[in-house]
Enzyme design. Structure first.
Site, mmCIF file in Angstrom:
data_model
loop_
_atom_site.group_PDB
_atom_site.id
_atom_site.type_symbol
_atom_site.label_atom_id
_atom_site.label_comp_id
_atom_site.label_asym_id
_atom_site.label_seq_id
_atom_site.Cartn_x
_atom_site.Cartn_y
_atom_site.Cartn_z
ATOM 1 N N GLY A 11 -4.670 -11.041 5.340
ATOM 2 C CA GLY A 11 -3.407 -10.788 4.645
ATOM 3 C C GLY A 11 -3.627 -10.778 3.142
ATOM 4 N N ARG A 25 -16.484 -8.015 -13.236
ATOM 5 C CA ARG A 25 -16.876 -8.243 -14.637
ATOM 6 C C ARG A 25 -18.042 -9.235 -14.718
ATOM 7 N NH1 ARG A 25 -12.032 -7.088 -17.954
ATOM 8 N NH2 ARG A 25 -11.612 -4.908 -17.385
ATOM 9 N N ARG A 72 -7.534 -6.655 8.837
ATOM 10 C CA ARG A 72 -8.047 -7.703 9.712
ATOM 11 C C ARG A 72 -8.924 -6.973 10.728
ATOM 12 N NH1 ARG A 72 -2.234 -9.732 9.324
ATOM 13 N NH2 ARG A 72 -2.377 -11.527 7.963
ATOM 14 N N GLY A 102 -8.767 -15.382 3.963
ATOM 15 C CA GLY A 102 -8.470 -16.670 4.606
ATOM 16 C C GLY A 102 -9.597 -17.087 5.541
ATOM 17 N N ASP A 103 -9.344 -18.067 6.414
ATOM 18 C CA ASP A 103 -10.489 -18.587 7.167
ATOM 19 C C ASP A 103 -11.039 -17.631 8.224
ATOM 20 O OD1 ASP A 103 -8.341 -19.223 8.717
ATOM 21 O OD2 ASP A 103 -8.636 -21.405 8.611
ATOM 22 N N THR A 125 -5.142 -16.625 0.090
ATOM 23 C CA THR A 125 -4.024 -16.542 1.036
ATOM 24 C C THR A 125 -2.844 -17.304 0.442
ATOM 25 O OG1 THR A 125 -3.136 -17.378 3.148
ATOM 26 C CG2 THR A 125 -5.102 -18.467 2.340
ATOM 27 N N ASP A 127 -0.866 -19.021 2.055
ATOM 28 C CA ASP A 127 -0.490 -20.133 2.937
ATOM 29 C C ASP A 127 -0.977 -21.518 2.489
ATOM 30 O OD1 ASP A 127 0.643 -18.181 4.543
ATOM 31 O OD2 ASP A 127 -1.093 -18.030 5.867
ATOM 32 N N ASP A 129 -3.594 -22.897 3.502
ATOM 33 C CA ASP A 129 -3.896 -23.534 4.792
ATOM 34 C C ASP A 129 -5.388 -23.762 5.009
ATOM 35 O OD1 ASP A 129 -4.584 -20.871 4.973
ATOM 36 O OD2 ASP A 129 -3.741 -20.575 6.970
ATOM 37 N N MET A 169 7.189 -18.348 4.669
ATOM 38 C CA MET A 169 5.925 -18.084 5.363
ATOM 39 C C MET A 169 4.986 -19.292 5.313
ATOM 40 S SD MET A 169 4.730 -14.202 4.603
ATOM 41 C CE MET A 169 5.284 -12.855 5.664
ATOM 42 N N ARG A 171 2.264 -19.422 8.051
ATOM 43 C CA ARG A 171 1.617 -19.463 9.369
ATOM 44 C C ARG A 171 1.770 -20.859 9.959
ATOM 45 N NH1 ARG A 171 -2.074 -15.437 11.138
ATOM 46 N NH2 ARG A 171 -2.294 -14.773 8.990
ATOM 47 N N GLY A 185 15.697 -28.154 -4.125
ATOM 48 C CA GLY A 185 16.602 -29.245 -3.770
ATOM 49 C C GLY A 185 17.168 -29.118 -2.366
ATOM 50 N N GLU A 223 7.647 -21.153 8.689
ATOM 51 C CA GLU A 223 7.368 -20.141 9.714
ATOM 52 C C GLU A 223 6.730 -20.748 10.965
ATOM 53 O OE1 GLU A 223 4.230 -17.533 8.410
ATOM 54 O OE2 GLU A 223 4.624 -16.087 10.009
ATOM 55 N N ARG A 253 4.598 -12.131 -0.293
ATOM 56 C CA ARG A 253 3.196 -11.697 -0.385
ATOM 57 C C ARG A 253 2.931 -10.802 -1.591
ATOM 58 N NH1 ARG A 253 1.165 -11.312 5.048
ATOM 59 N NH2 ARG A 253 0.084 -9.415 4.537
#
Ligand code: F6P
Length: 320
Positions: A11, A25, A72, A102-103, A125, A127, A129, A169, A171, A185, A223, A253
């Site tokens: 993502g 660079r 992906r 991501g992982d 990512t 997330d 996460d 979001m 995941r 709040g 999510e 995103r």
């Protein structure tokens, strides 16, 4: 000529472009030819790559998305294709690859490292996460976007004396929900890491706050918990307060990355090139207590993720 390559995978996240720019660079600065690989790992299989120069990454620092596109790749999970990609890299004298994702993307980087092409992965990512790092590129921008949106939702909830349930979001990770919930709040924050009971954690909180004069309410649902529409119906049914649900979705995103994401992406991108310049691969760049560090990819993937329970308690103490 000695060469490096860079790709974005999984993502997209705001700040990926800033990371691509930093890699291009810093790579050129260190004397490498740098290639941009398009559409994640698929670019290595389809030979969809382009040599980058200093100006190929001009004017992208402030742009969301990824100029390299992303995917992906299912194909890349198979050894046969990993070998093919490694052979292709060798044919171009690519001595190192930076993977931003991501992982799931880290596993591809490990496979390619094992096939002889040193890879360094950057956590990209929204997330947050990834266990090995305090921070992932895109997290800050996504949360700032969510806060901006929820502030608008609050305006209308206030005008109508309503409750608004907002799903953010993340995941399986509740970090976006937690920090966003504090920043807007929220009366209740429901995350997958903490067991919840709607009566105890939402309905009774609303009743208690109603008793002290509060008339509009924000409930944040991660999510990974989901069901925001059902939660919204339940709240309305149990409290009589008109309730609406909003799923923020992919607005989180996109957008121009915040200062934090731009600076973090730049630091991590440069650190990745430094490792590859030393011939070191199979590593993940991470942020740990304000410092940029790196870990073996397998070690990083095996680390257990810890939820910030103290911060959750902070949130609960003030949303009364
Ligand atoms: O990993 C980023 C993320 O936006 C998650 O928060 C979400 O679960 C997922 O990607 C959505 O994926 P897609 O873009 O395929 O809808």
């Amino acid at each position: 000529a000695k060469s490096l390559a860079v790709l974005t995978s999984g993502g997209d996240a705001p700040g990926m472009n800033a990371a691509v720019r930093a890699v291009v660079r810093a790579g050129i600065y260190s004397g490498f030819t740098v290639y941009g690989v398009y559409k994640g790992y698929n670019g290595l299989l389809n030979h969809d790559i382009k040599e980058m120069n200093l100006r190929s990454v001009s004017d992208i620092l402030s742009r969301g998305g990824t100029i390299l596109f992303t995917a992906r790749s299912k194909k890349f999970m198979q050894v046969e294709y990993q070998q093919q990609a490694a052979d292709y890299c060798r044919s171009l004298d690519i001595e190192g690859l930076v993977v931003i994702g991501g992982d799931g993307s880290f596993k591809g980087a490990r496979a390619l490292s094992n096939a002889g092409i040193p890879c360094v992965a950057l956590p990209g990512t929204i997330d947050n996460d990834i266990a090995c790092t305090d921070y992932t590129i895109g997290f800050d921008t996504a949360m700032n976007t969510a806060v901006e949106m929820i502030d608008k939702i609050r305006d209308t909830a206030q005008s109508h004396d309503r409750c608004s349930v907002v799903e953010v979001m993340g995941r399986h990770c509740g970090d976006i929900a937690l920090e966003t919930g504090i920043a807007v709040g929220a009366t209740a924050i429901i995350v997958p890491e903490i067991e919840y009971d709607l009566e105890r954690d939402v309905i009774s909180r609303i009743y208690e706050q109603k008793d002290t004069g509060k008339k509009h309410f924000i409930v944040i649902v991660a999510e990974g918990v989901g069901g925001s529409q059902e939660i919204s119906h339940y709240i309305q049914h149990r409290t009589g307060i008109e309730t609406r649900a909003t799923i923020l979705g992919h607005v989180q995103r996109g957008g121009s990355p915040t200062l934090r994401d731009r600076v973090m992406a730049t630091k991590m991108g440069v650190a990745a090139v430094d490792l590859l310049a030393k011939g070191v691969g199979n590593r993940v760049i991470a942020s740990h207590e304000g410092k940029i560090v790196d870990y073996d990819i397998t070690e990083a993937l095996d680390m257990p993720r810890k939820f910030n329970n103290e911060l959750y308690e902070v949130a609960m103490k003030v949303s009364i």
